[in-house]
Write an enzyme that holds these catalytic residues in place. Structure first.
Site, PDB file in Angstrom:
ATOM      1  N   TYR A  91      15.735  30.608   6.529  1.00 22.34           N
ATOM      2  CA  TYR A  91      14.566  31.374   6.982  1.00 22.34           C
ATOM      3  C   TYR A  91      14.598  31.595   8.487  1.00 22.34           C
ATOM      4  O   TYR A  91      14.913  30.682   9.253  1.00 22.34           O
ATOM      5  CB  TYR A  91      13.275  30.630   6.630  1.00 22.34           C
TER       6      TYR A  91
ATOM      7  N   LYS B 228       0.849  -1.206   0.000  1.00 23.83           N
ATOM      8  CA  LYS B 228       0.000   0.000   0.000  1.00 23.83           C
ATOM      9  C   LYS B 228       0.880   1.250   0.000  1.00 23.83           C
ATOM     10  O   LYS B 228       2.089   1.162   0.241  1.00 23.83           O
ATOM     11  CB  LYS B 228      -0.901  -0.031   1.230  1.00 23.83           C
TER      12      LYS B 228
END
Ligand SMILES: *Cc1c(COP(=O)(O)O)cnc(C)c1O
Length: 365
Positions: free
Chosen positions: A255, A35
């Site tokens: 940042y 999956k």
């Protein structure tokens, strides 16, 4: 042209890991869980590399359809069954095995009037309380599915453990006690074990085992690496240095200037970021391999880049290879730095990351 960042997926490692599971659980059938794009490794490629498993398992009908469209003919189990009555027709047409975990799904299969028969797994809730028929509903669900005419053969009985990776766990013991009472009287197949249970709980190595993570060479047991369990990690997340500069004490990078150099530091910029699945939540000092040497994450993870502090005597240059995780830098260790589990790191690798496959089986070449 080489593209970065990239994941390099070793398909031979997947088949190696399947054989390790087979050695540990020689009397069991294996449902290979692929999956979520095979935990980030590529659904179709993983299906082909694991074609030797007794069945493949996915979470959603869409995943099964992708497999069938690619020509994968192996038995496929829908681990959560179908979500709507409409999907029954698709499951019938594609020959998908169904997990039946709630009364709605039981109703849909009872009402199925087509000529096709379904292989089914009845999911029993033994204590995880996520999916499955609870203790008070066991008898009725078992009786109803046993009478169902749309079934091909006897349904299997399946349960899922909430804490399989915890050795000597009280809840696990209770779950297994409940399940074995039902299984003893059951004429059909049974299935309990995920990867962790395969390694930790010999008493769950019965019927079908359902490994996911271990097939990708990653340890399901906290504090251990896949290599320590004899597994080969199949994924490497690689990139390159795209800049390197000398910072002075007091300079910051990235940042919000969350990191400031306390001394002169050579900083490299690596082309990988949260837009690729390198989590923004990685803690400062998360290790990164630049060439063969460890560097450490500094400053904020941005969308396309991270900054790493290089050794003072590092000769690293633009273009040098960088490993974010892989055999030399286990993803199990990385997950700890992001306060998560390796499953999440693997699944998060985003579609823009170029995928390269090694050990491609002949049919795919
Ligand atoms: C995902 C899943 C597995 C595989 O679990 P791993 O921990 O990756 O081995 C097994 N069974 C069910 C029902 C699952 O949803």
């Amino acid at each position: 042209m080489e593209r970065f960042p990239r994941v390099v997926i070793d398909l031979a490692a997947l088949s190696h890991n399947l054989s390790v599971i087979r050695e540990i659980a020689p009397d069991c059938k294996v449902m290979a869980v692929i999956k979520a794009n095979a935990y980030g490794h590529g659904l179709i490629a993983a299906a082909r590399a694991l074609a030797g498993a007794d069945a493949l398992a996915v979470a959603r009908v869409d995943e099964a359809l992708l497999l069938r469209e690619a020509g994968v003919r192996n038995p496929i189990v829908l681990l959560e069954g179908v979500f709507e009555a409409d999907e029954m027709a698709v499951a019938a047409e594609q020959g998908l095995s169904l997990v039946v975990h709630n009364p709605q799904q039981l109703g849909w299969i009872e009402q199925w009037s087509g000529p096709e028969k379904f292989r089914c797994w009845l999911k029993i809730d033994t204590g995880m309380h996520r999916l499955g028929f609870g203790v008070a509903e066991h008898d009725e669900a078992i009786e109803r599915i046993s009478r169902c005419r749309a079934l091909a053969g006897t349904a299997g009985l399946m349960t899922h453990l909430a804490s399989a990776e915890c050795a000597d766990d009280e809840v696990t013991r209770e779950q297994l006690a409940i399940f074995s009472r039902l299984a003893e009287a059951w004429p059909g197949e049974v299935s309990i074990a995920n990867s962790a249970a395969v390694f930790l709980r010999p008493d769950t190595r019965c019927g079908w085992v359902r490994p996911g993570l271990a097939l990708y060479g990653v340890s399901p047991l906290p504090g251990k690496t896949g290599a320590e369990l004899g597994l080969k990690p199949a994924m490497r997340l690689e990139s390159r240095l795209i800049s390197a500069r000398q910072l002075r004490a007091g300079d910051s990078v990235g940042y919000n200037s969350i990191w400031t150099a306390s001394e002169a530091t050579r900083v490299g910029i690596v082309a990988v970021g949260y837009g690729d699945g390198y989590l923004r939540g990685f803690a400062p000092d998360t290790p990164v391999l630049v060439g063969t040497r460890r560097a450490r994450l500094v400053g904020r993870v941005s969308m396309d880049m991270i900054a790493v502090a290089l050794d003072p005597d590092s000769s690293a240059e633009v273009g040098d290879p960088v490993l974010l995780w892989g055999s030399e830098l286990p993803v199990e260790e990385l997950a700890v730095h992001a306060g998560t589990i390796p499953y999440e790191l693997l699944c998060n690798v985003s579609a823009r990351v170029h995928a390269e496959y090694l050990g491609v089986p002949p049919r795919m070449a």
